[in-house]
Motif scaffolding. Structure first.
Motif, short mmCIF file in Angstrom:
data_model
loop_
_atom_site.label_atom_id
_atom_site.label_comp_id
_atom_site.label_asym_id
_atom_site.label_seq_id
_atom_site.Cartn_x
_atom_site.Cartn_y
_atom_site.Cartn_z
N LEU A 265 54.60 8.00 -65.13
CA LEU A 265 53.75 7.12 -64.33
C LEU A 265 52.44 6.82 -65.05
CD1 LEU A 265 53.67 5.64 -61.58
CD2 LEU A 265 52.31 7.55 -60.73
N GLN A 266 51.90 7.82 -65.73
CA GLN A 266 50.67 7.59 -66.48
C GLN A 266 50.91 6.60 -67.62
OE1 GLN A 266 47.78 8.06 -65.76
NE2 GLN A 266 46.56 7.91 -67.61
N LEU A 267 52.09 6.64 -68.24
CA LEU A 267 52.43 5.65 -69.26
C LEU A 267 52.44 4.24 -68.66
CD1 LEU A 267 55.27 7.46 -71.25
CD2 LEU A 267 52.89 7.10 -71.97
N LEU A 268 52.95 4.12 -67.44
CA LEU A 268 52.94 2.82 -66.76
C LEU A 268 51.50 2.39 -66.49
CD1 LEU A 268 55.87 3.20 -64.20
CD2 LEU A 268 55.91 2.06 -66.43
N ASN A 269 50.67 3.32 -66.05
CA ASN A 269 49.25 3.01 -65.82
C ASN A 269 48.61 2.47 -67.09
OD1 ASN A 269 49.32 3.86 -63.13
ND2 ASN A 269 48.63 5.92 -63.62
N GLU A 270 48.87 3.15 -68.20
CA GLU A 270 48.26 2.76 -69.47
C GLU A 270 48.80 1.43 -69.97
OE1 GLU A 270 49.10 6.11 -71.89
OE2 GLU A 270 47.65 7.43 -70.89
N ALA A 271 50.03 1.08 -69.54
CA ALA A 271 50.62 -0.19 -69.95
C ALA A 271 50.18 -1.35 -69.05
CB ALA A 271 52.15 -0.09 -69.95
N GLY A 272 49.29 -1.06 -68.11
CA GLY A 272 48.81 -2.11 -67.21
C GLY A 272 49.62 -2.27 -65.95
N LEU A 273 50.66 -1.44 -65.77
CA LEU A 273 51.48 -1.51 -64.57
C LEU A 273 50.92 -0.50 -63.57
CD1 LEU A 273 54.91 -1.65 -66.39
CD2 LEU A 273 53.75 -3.56 -65.28
N GLU A 274 49.75 -0.80 -63.07
CA GLU A 274 49.01 0.15 -62.24
C GLU A 274 49.30 -0.06 -60.76
OE1 GLU A 274 45.09 -0.92 -63.50
OE2 GLU A 274 45.06 0.57 -65.10
N GLY A 275 48.87 0.93 -59.97
CA GLY A 275 48.97 0.82 -58.52
C GLY A 275 50.25 1.34 -57.92
N LEU A 276 51.19 1.79 -58.77
CA LEU A 276 52.45 2.30 -58.27
C LEU A 276 52.33 3.78 -57.92
CD1 LEU A 276 54.90 0.67 -60.83
CD2 LEU A 276 54.40 -0.10 -58.50
N ALA A 277 53.29 4.25 -57.13
CA ALA A 277 53.39 5.67 -56.80
C ALA A 277 54.76 6.17 -57.25
CB ALA A 277 53.22 5.89 -55.30
N VAL A 278 54.85 7.46 -57.55
CA VAL A 278 56.13 8.06 -57.89
C VAL A 278 56.44 9.15 -56.88
CG1 VAL A 278 55.13 9.76 -59.49
CG2 VAL A 278 57.52 9.06 -59.74
N ALA A 279 57.67 9.15 -56.40
CA ALA A 279 58.13 10.15 -55.43
C ALA A 279 59.02 11.16 -56.14
CB ALA A 279 58.89 9.48 -54.29
N PRO B 269 66.92 4.13 -66.28
CA PRO B 269 66.10 4.94 -67.20
C PRO B 269 64.70 4.35 -67.32
CG PRO B 269 68.22 4.37 -68.19
CD PRO B 269 68.10 3.56 -66.95
N PHE B 270 63.77 5.16 -67.82
CA PHE B 270 62.38 4.74 -67.89
C PHE B 270 62.20 3.47 -68.74
CE2 PHE B 270 58.13 4.96 -69.85
CZ PHE B 270 57.36 4.87 -68.70
N GLU B 271 62.91 3.41 -69.86
CA GLU B 271 62.76 2.24 -70.73
C GLU B 271 63.15 0.96 -70.01
OE1 GLU B 271 64.39 4.98 -71.43
OE2 GLU B 271 62.99 5.93 -72.85
N ARG B 272 64.25 1.01 -69.26
CA ARG B 272 64.66 -0.17 -68.50
C ARG B 272 63.70 -0.45 -67.35
NH1 ARG B 272 70.36 0.21 -65.90
NH2 ARG B 272 70.78 1.05 -67.98
N LEU B 273 63.16 0.62 -66.77
CA LEU B 273 62.21 0.44 -65.67
C LEU B 273 60.99 -0.35 -66.12
CD1 LEU B 273 61.22 1.19 -62.75
CD2 LEU B 273 60.12 3.18 -63.82
N THR B 274 60.48 -0.05 -67.29
CA THR B 274 59.29 -0.78 -67.76
C THR B 274 59.58 -2.27 -67.88
OG1 THR B 274 59.86 -0.30 -70.08
CG2 THR B 274 58.38 1.23 -68.97
N ARG B 275 60.78 -2.62 -68.36
CA ARG B 275 61.14 -4.05 -68.44
C ARG B 275 61.30 -4.63 -67.04
NH1 ARG B 275 64.66 -1.91 -72.39
NH2 ARG B 275 66.47 -2.24 -71.03
N PHE B 276 61.94 -3.87 -66.14
CA PHE B 276 62.16 -4.34 -64.78
C PHE B 276 60.82 -4.61 -64.08
CE2 PHE B 276 62.98 -3.80 -60.25
CZ PHE B 276 64.17 -4.48 -60.07
N LEU B 277 59.88 -3.72 -64.24
CA LEU B 277 58.58 -3.89 -63.61
C LEU B 277 57.85 -5.10 -64.19
CD1 LEU B 277 57.35 -0.18 -63.44
CD2 LEU B 277 58.26 -1.56 -61.57
N GLY B 278 58.04 -5.33 -65.48
CA GLY B 278 57.40 -6.49 -66.10
C GLY B 278 57.97 -7.81 -65.62
N GLU B 279 59.20 -7.78 -65.10
CA GLU B 279 59.87 -9.00 -64.66
C GLU B 279 59.76 -9.22 -63.15
OE1 GLU B 279 63.79 -8.19 -65.96
OE2 GLU B 279 63.35 -8.48 -68.11
#
Length: 270
Positions: A75-89, A239-249
């Protein structure tokens, strides 16, 4: 199996997949971390085939610690990539929740990974909370004092849901998927769902429905004012790598107004 599981823990065979959670505008508000075991011979071993054993042997402590750390780090990697404001359960085991150093572990993980406490949601089943309830409530209150959110997973399957919920310092209930499967045709499931949603909102709790597999289920839950939604119909675990692309789209929830109002009001009443 026990030997193989220890080899998985030591040999980095465990993986996390993430399933997005959506608000009622189909914006992503968070993800749930789901454990996967990539066995070198047997392939992917589903959690239901090894979690019970891990609980019995105590190996679940090491597994849960790894899951918590990895989920917060991702989640911190997402924060640093600008994908902020999310929560992880993250799902908790009974053994981990009852350990004397549990709160210290959560606090240390937040400090080490750098995420904000409100970005972490810990999911517990009703059974965990109904065992030694006074101590469970004390631990939950300490988590809330830290700013960590707590969700009751598989809600509706316990026998005392209506009685004990009002006493628990939690922020979210996740409706068990067995009540979603029959929608919209099963009138009994529909009535139970409406009752759970109305009760939870009366207590200023957020309601998440999981196991949504087709649009008719989603529309029923929207009509009855469910707050958030999770299931294969909206997004599969990935997986996390696909998640980052999914969030970007996809659109992220820039403001979680309804959820935040509910939580602030609930916290102010505590």
């Amino acid at each position: 199996m026990r030997h193989d599981l220890q080899a998985a823990i030591d040999g980095e065979q465990l993986r996390l997949h993430y399933q997005p959670v959506f608000d009622n505008h189909r914006a992503i508000i968070g993800v749930e971390a789901l454990l996967r075991w990539e066995h070198p011979v047997r392939g992917q071993v589903p959690p239901q085939d090894f979690i019970a054993l891990a609980e019995e042997t105590g190996q679940v402590i090491a597994i849960n610690h790894w899951v918590l750390t990895r989920a917060c780090s991702d989640l911190q990697l997402l924060n640093e990539a600008g994908l902020e404001g999310l929560a992880v359960a993250v799902n908790l085991s009974p053994l981990q929740f009852r350990r004397a150093n549990f709160l210290e572990t959560v606090r240390d993980t937040l400090n080490q990974t750098g995420i904000e406490a409100h970005q972490l949601t810990l999911e517990l089943t009703e059974g965990i909370l109904m065992h030694d309830t006074p101590n469970a409530i004390e631990t939950l209150q300490s988590l809330r004092d830290m700013g960590v959110e707590v969700a009751i997973d598989d809600f509706g399957t316990g026998f005392s849901s209506l009685g004990y919920l009002k006493h628990l310092p939690v922020s979210t209930v996740k409706i068990d998927r067995t009540f979603v499967q029959g929608l919209p045709d099963n009138q009994e499931d529909g009535a139970i769902l409406q009752g759970i949603i109305a009760m939870a909102h009366h207590l200023e709790l957020m309601v998440v429905a999981e196991g949504i597999e087709h649009e008719a289920q989603h529309e029923f839950l929207l009509r009855h004012h469910c707050d958030a939604f999770q299931g294969f119909h909206l997004a599969h675990p990935m997986p996390f790598e696909r998640l980052t692309r999914f969030l970007g789209e996809h659109r992220l929830a820039s403001q979680r107004d309804a959820i935040d109002r509910s939580r602030r009001k609930r916290h102010s009443q505590a």
